[in-house]
Design a protein around this motif. Sequence first.
Motif, mmCIF file in Angstrom:
data_model
loop_
_atom_site.group_PDB
_atom_site.id
_atom_site.type_symbol
_atom_site.label_atom_id
_atom_site.label_comp_id
_atom_site.label_asym_id
_atom_site.label_seq_id
_atom_site.Cartn_x
_atom_site.Cartn_y
_atom_site.Cartn_z
ATOM 1 N N ASP A 56 -13.663 11.241 7.471
ATOM 2 C CA ASP A 56 -15.118 9.849 7.099
ATOM 3 C C ASP A 56 -16.162 10.359 8.623
ATOM 4 O O ASP A 56 -16.888 10.824 8.869
ATOM 5 C CB ASP A 56 -15.457 9.458 6.712
ATOM 6 N N ASN A 57 -15.051 9.728 9.354
ATOM 7 C CA ASN A 57 -15.337 9.268 11.197
ATOM 8 C C ASN A 57 -16.278 10.639 11.973
ATOM 9 O O ASN A 57 -16.566 10.863 12.962
ATOM 10 C CB ASN A 57 -14.748 8.458 11.692
ATOM 11 N N GLN A 68 -16.552 13.727 10.540
ATOM 12 C CA GLN A 68 -18.136 14.297 10.166
ATOM 13 C C GLN A 68 -19.130 14.071 10.575
ATOM 14 O O GLN A 68 -19.786 14.668 11.145
ATOM 15 C CB GLN A 68 -17.323 13.984 8.781
ATOM 16 N N PHE A 122 -6.024 6.144 2.971
ATOM 17 C CA PHE A 122 -7.185 5.800 2.987
ATOM 18 C C PHE A 122 -7.735 5.390 4.569
ATOM 19 O O PHE A 122 -8.856 6.307 5.184
ATOM 20 C CB PHE A 122 -6.679 4.072 2.934
ATOM 21 N N ASN A 123 -6.396 6.194 5.201
ATOM 22 C CA ASN A 123 -6.826 5.726 7.103
ATOM 23 C C ASN A 123 -7.177 7.380 7.502
ATOM 24 O O ASN A 123 -8.245 7.466 8.034
ATOM 25 C CB ASN A 123 -5.615 5.499 7.597
ATOM 26 N N TYR A 169 0.884 -1.176 0.305
ATOM 27 C CA TYR A 169 -0.362 -0.388 0.156
ATOM 28 C C TYR A 169 1.089 1.467 -0.179
ATOM 29 O O TYR A 169 -0.209 2.206 -0.581
ATOM 30 C CB TYR A 169 -0.667 -0.079 1.488
ATOM 31 N N GLN A 184 -1.885 5.340 4.027
ATOM 32 C CA GLN A 184 -2.497 6.769 4.765
ATOM 33 C C GLN A 184 -3.586 7.957 4.815
ATOM 34 O O GLN A 184 -4.115 8.213 5.237
ATOM 35 C CB GLN A 184 -0.324 7.247 5.061
ATOM 36 N N GLN A 240 -8.855 9.692 5.256
ATOM 37 C CA GLN A 240 -9.836 9.691 5.041
ATOM 38 C C GLN A 240 -10.832 8.789 5.332
ATOM 39 O O GLN A 240 -11.926 9.668 5.736
ATOM 40 C CB GLN A 240 -9.590 8.626 2.926
ATOM 41 N N GLN A 241 -10.472 8.190 5.656
ATOM 42 C CA GLN A 241 -11.343 7.265 6.903
ATOM 43 C C GLN A 241 -11.534 7.775 8.499
ATOM 44 O O GLN A 241 -13.152 8.140 8.374
ATOM 45 C CB GLN A 241 -10.759 5.592 7.353
ATOM 46 N N GLN A 242 -11.193 8.487 8.807
ATOM 47 C CA GLN A 242 -10.675 9.520 10.113
ATOM 48 C C GLN A 242 -12.171 10.311 9.542
ATOM 49 O O GLN A 242 -12.779 10.998 10.594
ATOM 50 C CB GLN A 242 -9.230 9.884 10.820
#
Lengths: 117, 117
Positions: free
Chosen positions: A96-97, A99, A89-90, A82, A87, A92-94
Amino acid sequence: MNGGGGPCGACKFLRRKCVKGCVFAPYFEPDHRGTAEFEAVHRVFGAKNVAKLLLRTPPNSRIYAVITLCYEALSRIRDPVYGCVAQVFNLQQQVDNLQAQLAYVQARLSIENSPNA
Amino acid sequence: MNGGGGPCGACKFLRRKCVKGCVFAPYFEPDHRGTAEFEAVHRVFGAKNVAKLLLRTPPNSRIYAVITLCYEALSRIRDPVYGCVAQVFNLQQQVDNLQAQLAYVQARLSIENSPNA
């Protein structure tokens, strides 16, 4: 470096003469860190590709290109599948959470403040 | 591809015979997208480095390595100075801002809910 004392970290790693105006010399010191960082970018991108990219980059931006290439190269060596995209992806996930949490807390605050609460 | 019909997108771009078991064939179709993505990873990382990385990666993870290498390569072509590290910086900034906003809204909610409010 650069025609002065010994070779820069890149030329030291490549075991070649460090000529005056060497494109790598301002960014790769001949110390352990400089040679290790050059080794990483060479392994991932190849010295020729890095030199080409630096020569096409305005001199005052080259330091940022070197920093980001080192970051990508070291990430790819640590995580060959990866690389630094892990980083992205991680993070972007953070985002989203956070928000979703913010929307929830703002909705609760708005209910508490409504005249009928 | 792969000894079947024509060459894969990588071998088509490199103008070479696509042999059976070609490491690129499962991931680079001979269509415009496949050759364009291979051109990007070749330009940024070099075909030999990409082949070496794929051969060292377990076959069931290679697709993720190809996706992330394409992502990094296309980002670096679009932004030669920062590449995809620009996205890491931007997302980190968004995380910091959202955490600050969340802490502020949570503090307000906690004040509204305190017995003396």
